[in-house]
Design an enzyme around this catalytic site. Structure first.
Site, PDB file in Angstrom:
ATOM      1  N   THR A   1       0.821  -1.221   0.000  1.00 30.87           N
ATOM      2  CA  THR A   1       0.000   0.000   0.000  1.00 30.87           C
ATOM      3  C   THR A   1       0.855   1.272   0.000  1.00 30.87           C
ATOM      4  OG1 THR A   1      -0.133  -0.074   2.421  1.00 30.87           O
ATOM      5  CG2 THR A   1      -1.944  -1.087   1.209  1.00 30.87           C
TER       6      THR A   1
ATOM      7  N   TYR B   1      -8.605  -5.294  11.284  1.00 28.42           N
ATOM      8  CA  TYR B   1      -7.558  -4.320  11.659  1.00 28.42           C
ATOM      9  C   TYR B   1      -7.509  -4.197  13.181  1.00 28.42           C
ATOM     10  CZ  TYR B   1      -4.873   0.073  11.507  1.00 28.42           C
ATOM     11  OH  TYR B   1      -3.915   1.047  11.658  1.00 28.42           O
TER      12      TYR B   1
END
Ligand code: UDP
Length: 316
Positions: A36, A146
């Site tokens: 990312t 997450y």
């Protein structure tokens, strides 16, 4: 000269840390698998005698030649869109990646700092959030990947501290913004900036009454640096307590950019926290740290970056 490994060093926070630690006279080794992160964030450092980059996935055994004084473990997808698109990578880097980074800290007898998050508090029932609040997280909701990855990361960090006497720190990082944010990571700030600068409607999720507290990157980096050299092993909140609703935030960005954009509402994603504000008493007391950059000042510095980025051919 201290040698510092920064995992996730190409990402938004990681790349600012690379800059900061090089400026402080460290030799910085930046490790990132570029899942990312954007190489542009560190391109100006490539070739610097105190900087090196290793493309590597930290969920595998990590080998680094020579001694290390510090390991800053920042590798992880970190925006809701990224971790919803990459749920297994997110869980693996939070668990296996943190395990490998701690193993390296043990081998090198290095200080270790974990980038944790306000997401460990989930959709909080206590407001503002203090470090002793244990959170409200649904592990089987998509957003849970997450939250749970970082909760595990905190748990294994404390276990390495207690069992192996590793000199660990845990930073609970609240929403942070500034130059080098990705334009397309789906977060509120880059999305609103790009929409406002392009004259498109700003997409506020839900009725926009949910709140966040935004910290400017230079304050965050300073807080992380101070925490690294403190003696605190338990989690410390780092963030700017200046809280604002998302609809007011969108309105601020429209005003700041002088845009004619309007606000349009979209469905609220599942388990989107309704409120978020750090209680930073501990950081103030322990680190003598407090954010200095107001939202007004931080946003006006950030808008210049976004203006420049969207003028580039690929982003138009
Ligand atoms: N949000 C929004 N419009 C967008 C992107 C995000 O209204 O285009 C909202 C999101 O639902 C959340 C808040 O803005 O309530 C902050 O979202 P962000 O993704 O920046 O970070 P979060 O704090 O949720 O991790």
């Amino acid at each position: 000269m201290e040698r510092t490994l920064i995992t996730g060093g190409v990402g938004f926070l990681g790349s600012h840390l690379c800059d900061y630690f090089v400026r402080k006279g460290h030799e910085v080794i930046c490790m990132d698998n570029l899942l990312t992160g954007n190489m542009e964030n560190i391109s100006h450092l490539v070739g610097h005698e105190c900087f090196s980059f290793i493309k590597y996935d930290v969920t595998e055994f990590i080998y680094v030649q020579g001694h290390l004084d510090n390991i800053l473990h920042f590798a992880s997808p970190a925006s809701p869109i990224d971790y919803l698109n990459l749920p297994i990578h997110t869980l693996k880097v939070g668990s296996l990646g943190t395990h490998k980074a701690l193993g390296l800290a043990k081998e090198k007898k290095a200080r270790f700092l974990l980038a944790s998050t306000s997401e460990v508090y989930g959709d909080p029932l206590v407001h503002p959030q203090k470090e002793d609040y244990q959170g409200n997280v649904d592990p089987v909701n998509p957003r849970g990947v997450y939250d749970e990855a970082k909760r595990f990361a905190e748990a294994i960090t404390m276990a390495y501290h207690r069992s192996h006497a590793i000199d660990t720190r845990i930073a609970r990082i609240f929403n942070t913004y500034g130059p080098k944010m990705r334009l397309d990571d789906g977060r509120a700030l880059p999305t609103f900036m790009v929409q406002a600068l392009k004259g498109e409607d700003l997409t506020v999720f839900g009725d926009g009454s949910q709140t966040r507290s935004f910290c400017y990157i230079s304050d965050m980096v300073e807080g992380i640096y101070r925490l690294l050299y403190s003696g605190e092993h338990l989690p410390v909140n780092l963030g700017n307590p200046e809280e604002i609703s998302i609809v007011d935030f969108a309105t601020e960005i429209i005003a700041l950019t002088g845009s004619k954009s309007r606000i349009t509402c979209k469905p609220l994603p599942s388990h989107d926290p309704k409120v978020r504000q750090p209680d930073i008493t501990k950081a103030k007391t322990l680190l003598g740290w407090t954010p200095k950059v107001s939202r007004k000042e931080g946003l006006s510095k950030t808008v210049d970056y976004f203006k420049k980025k969207i003028s580039e051919p690929l982003n138009r």
